[in-house]
Design a protein around this motif. Structure first.
Motif, short mmCIF file in Angstrom:
data_model
loop_
_atom_site.label_atom_id
_atom_site.label_comp_id
_atom_site.label_asym_id
_atom_site.label_seq_id
_atom_site.Cartn_x
_atom_site.Cartn_y
_atom_site.Cartn_z
N HIS A 1 0.81 -1.33 0.02
CA HIS A 1 -0.16 -0.15 -0.03
C HIS A 1 0.74 1.29 -0.02
CE1 HIS A 1 -3.28 -2.73 0.63
NE2 HIS A 1 -2.88 -3.41 1.84
N ASP A 2 2.16 1.07 0.04
CA ASP A 2 3.06 2.10 0.17
C ASP A 2 3.72 2.74 -0.86
OD1 ASP A 2 4.61 0.22 0.28
OD2 ASP A 2 5.41 0.47 2.21
N ASP B 1 2.66 3.88 -3.79
CA ASP B 1 1.79 4.83 -4.76
C ASP B 1 0.72 5.52 -4.25
OD1 ASP B 1 1.27 5.07 -7.97
OD2 ASP B 1 -0.53 5.24 -6.96
N PRO B 2 0.38 6.89 -4.33
CA PRO B 2 -0.53 7.70 -3.41
C PRO B 2 -1.86 6.97 -3.62
CG PRO B 2 0.18 8.80 -5.31
CD PRO B 2 0.98 7.69 -5.14
N THR B 3 -2.45 6.39 -4.75
CA THR B 3 -3.64 6.15 -5.02
C THR B 3 -3.90 4.58 -5.37
OG1 THR B 3 -3.25 6.74 -7.55
CG2 THR B 3 -4.25 8.51 -6.15
N ARG B 4 -2.69 3.84 -5.51
CA ARG B 4 -2.93 2.62 -5.82
C ARG B 4 -2.13 1.59 -5.07
NH1 ARG B 4 -0.90 3.16 -12.08
NH2 ARG B 4 0.66 4.42 -10.93
N SER B 5 -2.91 0.37 -4.90
CA SER B 5 -2.06 -0.88 -4.09
C SER B 5 -1.56 -1.46 -4.98
CB SER B 5 -3.26 -1.61 -3.14
OG SER B 5 -3.62 -0.76 -2.17
N VAL C 1 -4.24 -1.79 -8.01
CA VAL C 1 -5.83 -1.64 -7.93
C VAL C 1 -6.12 -0.46 -7.09
CG1 VAL C 1 -6.49 -4.15 -7.80
CG2 VAL C 1 -5.61 -3.03 -5.59
N PRO C 2 -7.23 0.10 -7.16
CA PRO C 2 -7.49 1.39 -6.33
C PRO C 2 -7.06 1.14 -4.88
CG PRO C 2 -9.21 1.15 -7.75
CD PRO C 2 -8.21 -0.19 -8.10
N LYS C 3 -6.34 2.15 -4.21
CA LYS C 3 -5.75 1.80 -2.82
C LYS C 3 -6.71 1.30 -1.91
CE LYS C 3 -2.22 3.71 -1.05
NZ LYS C 3 -1.18 4.56 -0.78
#
Lengths: 484, 100
Positions: free
Chosen positions: A142-143, A145-149, B95-97
């Motif tokens: 989760h760390d 990219d600001p908007t993506r996992s 994917v979207p966070k």
């Protein structure tokens, strides 16, 4: 032994059960031919089955089944000759199939038990409810990219054993002891490496509190705790939180929580309603798993000696104490090393040296037993030199240090440095007479009753002999000469 | 067995399928019809008959513990695995966070 939390309304006991996820040691995954090795470049240990591609069918890795059976046998558990695989349905980005293949209604292993060792030397039995096989999920990052996992599926489909304990654990210490014992058994059998840092062993911790004699109260589940120390801390703070709620007139909600080790607290993991409706059903892609009694017996016959059995044998065979047998069997490699040394030299001397100077040397050099700078044969040789009185114990300590540093053998070091013990009565007597002559005043004091000066004379004599005097002979001769 | 629209909406939600109220009504009727048809099986007398979970003819296939896929296919597998990823970044799916 009993652990209680003293609240305003009296004493509370805690009730803990653990669900341990242990990654199976295997080459390939549970249902695919992709590598189960840890690490690897992202998405390289992935087959189309693991990635959930349409039309791909799972085929069971037989070795993973064998590993689960071996583990079940090591936990003194019932092995179910018929078990089944179910689908546990939920949606998450690192679960491409949309379901995890697990064993819900019919696990491969049923009830068993584990004997844990407590700090006071006592033991307690912790019940095992079941062990089942299931797939691991992928890894989400989760760390990055600001908007993506980001999703890496290398772990997706790796075989896990979920080992569920009965709610028999009554203190953080017992939880730690249970995890250590479980890890030790898994490592002995070779079914899981127990490496919690790499996530190959993780625990979900169920905690509730109650007054003595009560039925169970509502429990909370703390998910995915990844070290023994954190499990113990999480139990402590979660139990304290629940006591506070009950005592201030509140009600503990059954929920999933996470342990924040930095803040030393547990927090609610807000889950959407319906999230726990997994709609289990038998996986239509997989036939029931049927194994034969003969195969189970063959696996049982091939199991290595387990920690508790090894411990009892070392005590009986070599006369080591209960404490010593515990230290020696903590790791298989240590026990093997000990037995080799004990057989080649002297069992008592071997345990004293291993638990003392030898372990100290390993610690100092930061080496594990497998990388020990001194081999079992090397240590045996050193101990043999003590036993046949070639060197004394004090000198032996220096020799061991030199062995660690130079890699030379004990005999080489003793020869090179001239450390052979002096057992020649004449030489020792001569050294003593010199000391007594040089310290006539102290001799007079000794003779007038100051007997503790004896130690001084021993020290001076050994110093004059560069530590090489035979201690027993020095003592005897000194006593005789001082009495003259 | 008849299904109410509340149950239908719940099933749809669990399956992450978006439906509106009109669709829910239609689906309730259709799914109810399917369930009713399957319920004919209740007429069969099964007391004393163990559940059948396979034909008993086929032994389950099992694989040896050998790596046959992934890295051994020279990285080609990774390309195949990622081939449909809509928003690939290097070797990752994205994917979207999914955490706050």
């Amino acid at each position: 032994m009993s652990y209680v939390i003293e609240g305003r309304t009296g004493a509370w006991e805690i009730v803990v059960g653990l669900e341990v996820h242990a990654q199976v040691i295997s080459n390939a995954k549970l249902f695919s031919g992709a590598s189960a090795a840890y690490g690897g470049e992202p998405n390289t240990h992935v087959s189309l089955i693991d990635a959930g591609f349409p039309g791909m069918l799972p085929v069971l890795n037989h070795e993973c089944v064998a590993q689960a059976v071996r583990t079940g046998l090591g936990l003194n558990a019932t092995i179910h000759l018929e078990s089944r695989f179910d689908r546990k349905n939920y949606f998450y980005a690192d679960l491409p199939q949309g379901y995890q293949i697990s064993q819900f209604a019919h696990p491969i292993v049923g009830e068993g038990k584990v004997l844990i060792d407590l700090a006071d030397g006592g033991q307690r039995e912790i019940g095992i409810t079941r062990l089942h096989l299931e797939q691991d999920a992928g890894k989400s990052m989760h760390d990055q990219d600001p908007t993506r996992s980001f999703i890496d599926l290398n772990r997706a489909g790796v075989a896990l054993m979920e080992i569920v304990s009965e709610p028999d654990i009554r203190s953080p210490e017992e939880a730690g002891a249970y995890l250590r014992k479980l890890r030790q058994i898994l490592r002995y059998i070779g079914t899981c490496d127990g490496n919690m840092e790499e996530g190959s062993m993780r625990a979900d911790v169920n905690v509730s509190v109650r007054k003595a004699g009560e039925a169970y109260r509502t429990r909370c589940e703390i998910k995915n705790v990844n070290s023994i120390r954190f499990v113990m801390q999480a139990i402590e703070v979660e139990a304290a939180r629940q006591v506070e709620i009950w005592e201030s007139g509140g009600v503990v909600d059954q929920e999933t929580r996470l342990f924040d080790s930095a803040r030393g607290e547990t927090r609610s993991l807000r889950t959407k309603e319906d999230a726990h409706d997994y709609r289990y059903f038998p996986d239509p892609d997989l036939l029931p798993l049927v194994i034969s009694r003969d195969w189970v017996e063959a696996l049982k016959a091939a199991l290595p000696e387990l920690p508790e059995a090894k411990r009892l044998r070392l005590e009986a065979e070599y006369g080591v104490s209960r404490y010593e047998s515990g230290v020696l069997t903590a790791e298989q490699a240590v026990a093997d090393f000990y037995e080799e040394v004990a057989k080649a030299s002297d069992p008592k001397l071997a345990v004293n040296w291993m638990l003392g100077d030898f372990f100290a040397a390993l610690n100092r050099t930061g080496k594990s037993i497998d990388e020990s700078p001194v081999s079992a044969a090397g240590l045996s040789e050193l101990l043999a030199l003590i036993k046949d009185a070639t060197i004394n114990g004090k000198i032996a300590k220096d020799v061991l240090e030199a062995m660690v540093e130079t890699g030379e053998s004990a005999a080489e070091i003793v020869e090179r440095k001239g450390l052979r013990q002096v057992t020649d009565t004449g030489a020792i007597e001569g050294a003593i007479r010199d000391i007594l002559a040089a310290n006539a005043d102290k001799v007079a004091e000794y003779k007038s009753g100051k007997e503790k000066l004896f130690g001084f004379f021993v020290g001076q004599t050994m110093k004059a002999m560069k530590g090489k005097g035979n201690p027993a002979m020095v003592n005897d001769l000194l006593a005789r000469l001082l009495a003259e | 067995m008849s299904l109410d629209t509340r149950t239908v909406r719940r099933i749809a939600k669990l399956a992450r399928i978006g439906i509106d109220d009109a669709e829910a009504e239609g689906l309730a009727r259709e799914l109810g019809g399917i369930l009713g048809w399957v319920e004919q099986l209740d007429e069969v007398e099964i007391a004393g008959v163990p559940p059948m979970i396979g034909t008993g003819l086929a032994a389950p296939r099992a694989r040896e513990d050998v790596v046959t896929d992934g890295t051994v296919t020279g990285g080609a597998c990774r390309e195949a695995v990622l081939s449909n990823a809509p928003d690939r970044v290097e070797a990752f799916f994205t994917v979207p966070k999914v955490v706050e």
